[in-house]
Write a protein that holds these residues in place. Structure first.
Motif, PDB file in Angstrom:
ATOM      1  N   ASN A 227       0.827  -1.212   0.000  1.00 57.52           N
ATOM      2  CA  ASN A 227       0.000   0.000   0.000  1.00 57.52           C
ATOM      3  C   ASN A 227       0.861   1.261   0.000  1.00 57.52           C
ATOM      4  O   ASN A 227       0.477   2.281  -0.581  1.00 57.52           O
ATOM      5  CB  ASN A 227      -0.944  -0.013   1.200  1.00 57.52           C
ATOM      6  CG  ASN A 227      -2.083  -1.010   1.013  1.00 57.52           C
ATOM      7  OD1 ASN A 227      -2.470  -1.317  -0.102  1.00 57.52           O
ATOM      8  ND2 ASN A 227      -2.601  -1.532   2.120  1.00 57.52           N
ATOM      9  N   ILE A 230       1.827   1.805  -3.576  1.00 62.39           N
ATOM     10  CA  ILE A 230       0.710   2.370  -4.335  1.00 62.39           C
ATOM     11  C   ILE A 230       0.529   3.856  -4.015  1.00 62.39           C
ATOM     12  O   ILE A 230       0.338   4.678  -4.932  1.00 62.39           O
ATOM     13  CB  ILE A 230      -0.576   1.587  -4.035  1.00 62.39           C
ATOM     14  CG1 ILE A 230      -0.441   0.138  -4.561  1.00 62.39           C
ATOM     15  CG2 ILE A 230      -1.788   2.267  -4.656  1.00 62.39           C
ATOM     16  CD1 ILE A 230      -1.501  -0.811  -4.030  1.00 62.39           C
ATOM     17  N   THR A 231       0.603   4.206  -2.741  1.00 63.46           N
ATOM     18  CA  THR A 231       0.430   5.602  -2.334  1.00 63.46           C
ATOM     19  C   THR A 231       1.513   6.496  -2.935  1.00 63.46           C
ATOM     20  O   THR A 231       1.235   7.582  -3.468  1.00 63.46           O
ATOM     21  CB  THR A 231       0.448   5.725  -0.801  1.00 63.46           C
ATOM     22  OG1 THR A 231      -0.664   4.982  -0.266  1.00 63.46           O
ATOM     23  CG2 THR A 231       0.343   7.173  -0.354  1.00 63.46           C
ATOM     24  N   ASP A 234       0.986   6.977  -6.621  1.00 64.55           N
ATOM     25  CA  ASP A 234      -0.093   7.937  -6.898  1.00 64.55           C
ATOM     26  C   ASP A 234       0.379   9.376  -6.700  1.00 64.55           C
ATOM     27  O   ASP A 234      -0.056  10.286  -7.424  1.00 64.55           O
ATOM     28  CB  ASP A 234      -1.295   7.644  -5.998  1.00 64.55           C
ATOM     29  CG  ASP A 234      -2.042   6.385  -6.429  1.00 64.55           C
ATOM     30  OD1 ASP A 234      -1.850   5.951  -7.582  1.00 64.55           O
ATOM     31  OD2 ASP A 234      -2.809   5.844  -5.608  1.00 64.55           O
ATOM     32  N   LYS A 412       3.635  -0.012  -9.237  1.00 60.98           N
ATOM     33  CA  LYS A 412       2.263   0.089  -8.725  1.00 60.98           C
ATOM     34  C   LYS A 412       1.456  -1.126  -9.166  1.00 60.98           C
ATOM     35  O   LYS A 412       0.708  -1.715  -8.354  1.00 60.98           O
ATOM     36  CB  LYS A 412       1.595   1.376  -9.214  1.00 60.98           C
ATOM     37  CG  LYS A 412       0.162   1.519  -8.714  1.00 60.98           C
ATOM     38  CD  LYS A 412      -0.523   2.804  -9.190  1.00 60.98           C
ATOM     39  CE  LYS A 412      -1.968   2.846  -8.699  1.00 60.98           C
ATOM     40  NZ  LYS A 412      -2.686   4.079  -9.134  1.00 60.98           N
ATOM     41  N   ALA A 415       2.387  -4.041  -6.991  1.00 62.17           N
ATOM     42  CA  ALA A 415       1.822  -3.928  -5.647  1.00 62.17           C
ATOM     43  C   ALA A 415       0.332  -4.251  -5.657  1.00 62.17           C
ATOM     44  O   ALA A 415      -0.189  -4.885  -4.727  1.00 62.17           O
ATOM     45  CB  ALA A 415       2.077  -2.530  -5.084  1.00 62.17           C
ATOM     46  N   LEU A 416      -0.363  -3.825  -6.700  1.00 61.50           N
ATOM     47  CA  LEU A 416      -1.781  -4.160  -6.828  1.00 61.50           C
ATOM     48  C   LEU A 416      -1.964  -5.665  -6.999  1.00 61.50           C
ATOM     49  O   LEU A 416      -2.855  -6.275  -6.383  1.00 61.50           O
ATOM     50  CB  LEU A 416      -2.386  -3.407  -8.017  1.00 61.50           C
ATOM     51  CG  LEU A 416      -2.570  -1.894  -7.834  1.00 61.50           C
ATOM     52  CD1 LEU A 416      -2.853  -1.223  -9.171  1.00 61.50           C
ATOM     53  CD2 LEU A 416      -3.701  -1.600  -6.845  1.00 61.50           C
ATOM     54  N   ASP A 424      -6.899  -4.171 -11.500  1.00 62.85           N
ATOM     55  CA  ASP A 424      -6.430  -2.781 -11.545  1.00 62.85           C
ATOM     56  C   ASP A 424      -5.003  -2.711 -12.096  1.00 62.85           C
ATOM     57  O   ASP A 424      -4.657  -1.791 -12.846  1.00 62.85           O
ATOM     58  CB  ASP A 424      -6.491  -2.168 -10.149  1.00 62.85           C
ATOM     59  CG  ASP A 424      -7.912  -2.002  -9.639  1.00 62.85           C
ATOM     60  OD1 ASP A 424      -8.837  -1.974 -10.470  1.00 62.85           O
ATOM     61  OD2 ASP A 424      -8.091  -1.924  -8.410  1.00 62.85           O
ATOM     62  N   GLY A 425      -4.180  -3.674 -11.708  1.00 62.91           N
ATOM     63  CA  GLY A 425      -2.818  -3.707 -12.230  1.00 62.91           C
ATOM     64  C   GLY A 425      -2.779  -3.959 -13.717  1.00 62.91           C
ATOM     65  O   GLY A 425      -1.947  -3.394 -14.444  1.00 62.91           O
TER      66      GLY A 425
END
Length: 509
Positions: A227, A230-231, A234, A412, A415-416, A424-425
């Protein structure tokens, strides 16, 4: 003109960070000279310059030649070098391997240089840049050896450097990067450490945190770490500073003018003719045949299994890339990417020949030991950095791309995937593939994501780390059998063990 382009190199410090005697000698020598000539600015420039090990240097060789995407065959009497290249690809090295020892020393020297900047009253930003560079070297050492000698105070050598291992080392890197984040600049060229460069290094540290343990045979991936990846991704995406290259422009990221035209490069290593940098032309010379323009040393190649991971439409496999100073190329021949088959003179379009007068056609077949009449042409060649024909002399202007926006996106996506959000990935991966001219994947798995990272980042110095993280590093591949898990770490050099009792040889060596 690039940043700091007229700074005098005050010092070129190549002492090992863990070698106490050398450190004492160095500091004794410095104390006898006029310290007024030593500045944090000059030392910081020298620190950046000491990162050549990542650019076709010792550490780059460890990341690429121990993987499934690079091979340096012995071609008759050429490229033997006491078998060191064969040992890297076949994973048969020992504790005395020259490039393993050289990479360890290179990284610790760069780490020492970064720490030394902090001893000379740097500005807040200079200190943050130095600490970022130090964190990057520490990340690479824990990646390769799982033991990072570290000395915060360079003024007292009565005590040996501490050794940070595994989780302790990654936790320190994370704390360092968070501590300096607000002091790093935002809007600077990619060859200067920035906030987004620090965020990419944080992403890589969180992504590999479960790998950088004492036992790497079973990597784990904490959802909290994923996470964080991902953060951070973003935040970089949301900055609006980067974008994937347009169709046909993938090689903008590696071109002689990449500092000006790349949309993706987040952190690079500076190269400018007549100013400073490492010998980026080696990226061409180590691969190109003697009769190409310019003639090279006819060494490194890739493997046909790796080549076959690419679709023919994927521009990353190779195109005719037109850029300032390039040769006329009247036949519109491929001049970058993975070169296979017949090669041509890019000025006249005449077929090239080898030194025996036989048509020069790079073959899919390649062996660790090459003999026979076609040994000059075996192996598909990888040209990632378009040759800088417009600049005379050995030093060329291509900045070495280390952190790219594409990596942010694929990290990312990974990680997804590792947090059960493969759908999503998949959207992220397919958006990248569309830009590169590749068809969409039907699903996202660890297998095809590892392949995608190979297609995107070949020859950029990440393949070994990726193979370890995906649990594939000990598998068999062309010219390599399945091997001992001890090779997930490199051996600690004997000269480092001799001077730092806090270092312990890695298991199996």
């Amino acid at each position: 003109m690039k940043y700091m382009n007229k700074i005098l190199f005050v010092l070129l410090m190549v002492v090992s960070f863990s070698c106490t005697k050398l450190e004492e000698s160095f500091n004794s020598e410095i104390s006898q000279n006029d310290l007024s000539s030593v500045t944090a600015e000059g030392l910081l420039t020298s620190t950046y310059n000491s990162f050549a090990t990542y650019q076709d240097g010792n550490f780059w060789h460890l990341q690429e030649h121990t993987s499934d995407e690079a091979i340096a065959p012995t071609r008759g009497p050429d490229w033997d070098d006491n078998g060191q290249w064969r040992a890297l690809h076949a994973h048969t090295w020992n504790a005395d391997h020259g490039q393993i020892n050289g990479a360890f020393s290179d990284l610790l020297s760069a780490q020492f240089n970064a720490s030394n900047v902090l001893q000379f009253n740097p500005s807040t930003q200079q200190a943050a840049e130095a600490r970022f560079l130090r964190a990057l070297t520490m990340f690479s050492v824990v990646d390769g050896w799982n033991q990072v000698p570290f000395r915060e105070d360079l003024s007292d050598y009565r005590f040996d450097p501490v050794t940070l291992k595994g989780t302790e080392a990654t936790d320190f890197i994370i704390s360092e990067l968070n501590a300096i984040m607000n002091d790093l600049p935002d809007n600077v060229p990619a060859y200067i450490a920035s906030k987004n460069a620090a965020k990419v290094l944080l992403m890589k540290t969180y992504l590999n945190r479960g790998v950088f343990k004492d036992d790497r045979t079973n990597p784990t991936f904490d959802p909290a770490d994923m996470n964080q990846v991902i953060t951070l991704a973003d935040e970089i995406i949301g900055s609006g500073k980067y974008a994937l290259s347009d169709a046909g422009k993938y090689f903008d990221n590696f071109a002689p003018t990449n500092n000006d035209i790349s949309k993706e490069n987040i952190f690079t290593f500076f190269n400018e003719n007549g100013i400073r940098g490492s010998d980026i032309r080696n990226a061409w010379y180590q691969i190109a045949h003697y009769n190409m323009d310019p003639g090279g040393w006819n060494g490194f190649a890739t493997l046909s299994d790796f080549y076959d991971k690419f679709e023919a439409s994927d521009e990353r496999r190779g195109i005719n890339y037109v850029y300032p100073g390039t040769l006329p190329n009247p036949g519109n021949r491929q001049n970058v990417g993975l070169l296979a088959g017949q090669q041509y003179n890019l000025t006249t379009d005449a077929p090239l020949k080898d030194r025996q007068g036989v048509n020069l056609a790079f073959t899919r077949e390649v062996s660790l030991r090459e003999t026979g009449s076609n040994l000059e042409m075996t192996g598909i060649r990888a040209i990632k950095y378009p040759y800088d024909y417009a600049t005379s002399g050995d030093q060329k202007n291509n900045d070495w791309a280390y952190f790219r926006y594409a990596d942010v996106l694929l990290m990312k996506a990974e990680a997804l995937l590792r947090t059960d959000k493969a759908g999503d990935g998949l959207i992220i991966v397919n958006s990248l593939r569309a830009k590169r001219g590749a068809t969409a994947l039907a699903s996202l798995t660890e297998v095809n994501l590892l392949d995608e990272r190979g297609r995107e980042f070949y020859w950029e110095g990440w393949r070994r780390q990726d193979l370890v993280r995906f649990g594939k590093y000990n598998d068999a591949w062309q010219e390599k059998t399945a091997d001992d898990p001890k090779n997930l770490l490199f051996p600690i050099p004997a000269n480092q063990l001799a001077v730092n009792p806090n270092l312990i040889q890695n298991p199996g060596y």
